[in-house]
Scaffold this active site. Structure first.
Site, PDB file in Angstrom:
ATOM      1  N   ASP A 209       0.826  -1.196   0.000  1.00 38.37           N
ATOM      2  CA  ASP A 209       0.000   0.000   0.000  1.00 38.37           C
ATOM      3  C   ASP A 209       0.874   1.265   0.000  1.00 38.37           C
ATOM      4  O   ASP A 209       1.830   1.357   0.784  1.00 38.37           O
ATOM      5  CB  ASP A 209      -0.854  -0.047   1.278  1.00 38.37           C
ATOM      6  CG  ASP A 209      -2.022   0.896   1.259  1.00 38.37           C
ATOM      7  OD1 ASP A 209      -2.876   0.758   0.377  1.00 38.37           O
ATOM      8  OD2 ASP A 209      -2.083   1.782   2.142  1.00 38.37           O
ATOM      9  N   GLU A 276       2.150  -0.135  -4.811  1.00 34.11           N
ATOM     10  CA  GLU A 276       1.113   0.816  -5.222  1.00 34.11           C
ATOM     11  C   GLU A 276       1.776   2.174  -5.398  1.00 34.11           C
ATOM     12  O   GLU A 276       2.176   2.808  -4.416  1.00 34.11           O
ATOM     13  CB  GLU A 276      -0.009   0.914  -4.175  1.00 34.11           C
ATOM     14  CG  GLU A 276      -1.185   1.726  -4.693  1.00 34.11           C
ATOM     15  CD  GLU A 276      -2.089   2.321  -3.612  1.00 34.11           C
ATOM     16  OE1 GLU A 276      -3.205   2.711  -3.953  1.00 34.11           O
ATOM     17  OE2 GLU A 276      -1.672   2.413  -2.438  1.00 34.11           O
TER      18      GLU A 276
HETATM   19  C1  GLC Z   1      -4.308   2.898  -0.581  1.00 30.00           C
HETATM   20  C2  GLC Z   1      -5.490   1.958  -0.600  1.00 30.00           C
HETATM   21  C3  GLC Z   1      -6.716   2.719  -0.191  1.00 30.00           C
HETATM   22  C4  GLC Z   1      -6.508   3.210   1.220  1.00 30.00           C
HETATM   23  C5  GLC Z   1      -5.233   4.031   1.326  1.00 30.00           C
HETATM   24  C6  GLC Z   1      -4.840   4.209   2.736  1.00 30.00           C
HETATM   25  O1  GLC Z   1      -4.387   3.880  -1.534  1.00 30.00           O
HETATM   26  O2  GLC Z   1      -5.617   1.373  -1.853  1.00 30.00           O
HETATM   27  O3  GLC Z   1      -7.876   1.950  -0.273  1.00 30.00           O
HETATM   28  O4  GLC Z   1      -7.606   3.974   1.617  1.00 30.00           O
HETATM   29  O5  GLC Z   1      -4.146   3.421   0.701  1.00 30.00           O
HETATM   30  O6  GLC Z   1      -4.365   3.013   3.266  1.00 30.00           O
END
Ligand code: GLC
Length: 554
Positions: A209, A276
């Site tokens: 994440d 991500e």
């Molecule tokens: C990422 C996740 C999202 C979440 C954020 C905070 O972007 O994909 O769903 O709200 O991180 O953890």
């Protein structure tokens, strides 16, 4: 024996061409009757996932959590939230996945914990607590306000004052999600140990994440204003995240995480690190972690989200794929994503016919595609009435179209069962009005449904070497038609995607130049043609075609 000493070529790098299927656990299958999906539910539906023809599942967080951000606020990295089941349920799921030949990727959320995580509870307890430095604590500004101008991605300041000790703590997301201090070695060690906990249980990798957010400016400097900000837009975009995202020091952490995975395999290990990362193409490439010797030591798959924001036009997509392919470091594995639990669904962005075209695009580009559950059914965003809103983002910034509930609604299994067979009780989010026509069993009974298209595309990818691992070569975008080839020599095939709402025609002579003899339609997004081609290839509005030589494999 010379033949035996040469190193095997990528023996188990399944992630280079495999297909990943993202499961949002709250919404896949409820087995315990509380209206929320769970691990046992996922296990029960793995047969469907395997038959679809994907290689791996990535499960969004199911760890103990107060659910302020539906599991992205973790209170214990090494357990299962009772709402989702138990560690024994997880082990059963793993065993079933392995038996079906599916890899399992977990979601690691290292940027922040829940404010209920024992680490934070301890950290906030006093300024001198040994865990104080595990989080980012700062004195108030001279006027008593936040230490600097940093913004939360969910709106408002990225700082909350904790009255107990009179200092502010940083949070890039909700105040219930305090950011860990990744400059502090104990934090790194603790998260790496959590990774090892799951790796020992057999997981095949992690989707990390907001990996690009892990390090923040040591001097806590103000972020500069964003000159391109449009008032009324996502409030977090008011500033450029110069001092809160993609800092150079983050690369050493990405490499450390990769080394943790490599403890459980070789350099071409079957364990995969997916990051991500929402960044422009050139900056994204740093996350592959190329060292001075040209070895890639970072994430094998920094998520490529560029199809999500791209204008849906042949010329634009052509440029994007070329730019991305050209930017990849030597040996890097490309990857493509159409949607996820944070973004409006593809079928809502480009319409039903467009969603078929998008499926063909995603599954014929080079590298690793990630599918979001339900996109294979053509599920659309479900409007959620204000009184039923769940997502904290929508609650904080109502009516701006930023909320993520619409793309998180329950998976649609059975046309004739209550709540599409997702749950026997009231589901946590409502189903869309079109749920019956989209349900899995209904679509399996229809020869030309989008689900059948996904299954055919996935099967073709598996059986055609060119599609699975062949080179990608651009042919160009003529008018509304995007054209590219996959593979080399006699196995080379061509993909034609008509992004336009009108008929189009492609001159076969021009394509022959690209691929000596292209004769058959292997697959149409409309799944109703199978002809040999003569002079010109007619394409219907928003139709996509895969053209190959001879008969379609598989
Ligand atoms: C990422 C996740 C999202 C979440 C954020 C905070 O972007 O994909 O769903 O709200 O991180 O953890």
């Amino acid at each position: 024996m010379p033949g035996l000493t040469s190193p095997a070529k990528s023996p188990d790098a399944w992630w280079r061409n495999g297909v990943i299927y993202q499961i949002y656990p709250r919404s896949f299958q409820d087995a315990n009757g509380d209206g929320i999906g769970d691990l046992t539910g996922i296990r029960q539906r793995l047969g469907y996932v395997a038959a679809l023809g994907v290689d791996a599942i990535w499960i969004s967080p199911f760890f103990p959590s107060p659910m302020a951000d539906f599991g992205y606020d973790v209170a214990d990295y090494c357990d299962v939230d009772p709402r989702f089941g138990s560690l024994a349920d997880f082990d059963a799921l793993m065993a079933e996945a392995k038996a079906l030949g599916l890899r399992v990727i977990l979601d690691l959320v290292p940027n922040h914990t829940s404010d209920r995580h024992p680490w934070f509870v301890q950290s906030r307890s006093s300024r001198t607590d040994p865990k104080r430095d595990w989080y980012l604590w700062r004195d108030p500004a001279a006027d008593g306000g936040p230490p600097n101008n940093w913004l939360s991605n969910f709106g408002g300041p990225a700082w909350t004052l904790d009255p107990l000790t009179g200092q502010y703590y940083a949070h890039m997301f909700l105040k219930e999600q305090p950011d860990l201090n990744w400059r502090y070695p104990d934090v790194r060690r603790a998260i790496y140990d959590a990774m090892r906990f799951w790796l020992r249980r057999g997981v095949d990798g992690f989707r990390v994440d907001v990996i690009y957010h892990l390090i923040k400016d040591q001097l806590f400097r103000n972020n500069p204003p964003n000159p391109a900000f449009i008032p009324g837009g996502d409030p977090a975009h008011r500033l450029l995240p110069e001092y809160t995202a993609d800092l150079p020091e983050v690369q050493s952490i990405v490499m450390e995480m990769r080394r943790v995975l490599d403890e459980f395999g070789s350099a071409e290990s079957s364990r995969v690190l997916i990051g991500e990362v929402y960044l422009p193409v050139q900056r994204l490439m740093n996350y592959y972690g190329m060292d001075a010797a040209g070895v890639l030591r970072g994430a094998q798959l920094p998520f490529n989200f560029h199809l999500i924001g791209a204008k849906w036009q042949a010329q634009v997509i052509d440029r994007l794929v070329r730019e991305y392919e050209a930017a990849l470091p030597p040996g890097a594995a490309p990857n493509w994503v159409l949607g996820n639990h944070d973004k409006p669904r593809i079928a809502s962005r480009v319409g039903a016919a467009g969603a078929r075209l998008a499926a063909m695009l995603l599954l014929t580009l080079r590298g690793t595609p990630t599918l979001y559950y339900g996109d294979e059914l053509g599920m659309t965003d479900v409007p959620i009435p204000m009184t039923e809103v769940q997502d904290p983002f929508e609650k904080r910034e109502p009516g701006r179209g930023l909320g993520r509930d619409p793309q998180r609604t329950p998976m649609l299994w059975h046309a004739d069962e209550q709540n599409a067979g997702f749950t026997a009780t009231r589901p946590w989010l409502r189903l869309g009005s079109d749920w019956q026509s989209l349900a899995v069993d209904r679509q399996l009974g229809e020869e030309r449904s989008i689900l059948q298209l996904y299954r055919r595309l996935l099967s073709l990818r598996r059986h055609s070497r060119s599609l699975h691992e062949g080179a990608w070569s651009p042919i160009g975008a003529r008018g509304n038609v995007l054209m590219y080839a996959r593979g080399d020599g006699p196995e080379r095939l061509v993909v034609l995607l008509n992004f336009g709402r009108e008929q189009a025609s492609v001159d076969l002579q021009a394509l022959r130049h690209a691929s000596q003899s292209l004769l058959h339609v292997w697959l149409s997004t409309l799944q109703d043609r199978d002809e040999q081609l003569a002079e010109a290839v007619p394409l219907r509005p928003e139709e996509g075609l895969i053209l190959g030589r001879g008969h379609r494999p598989g």
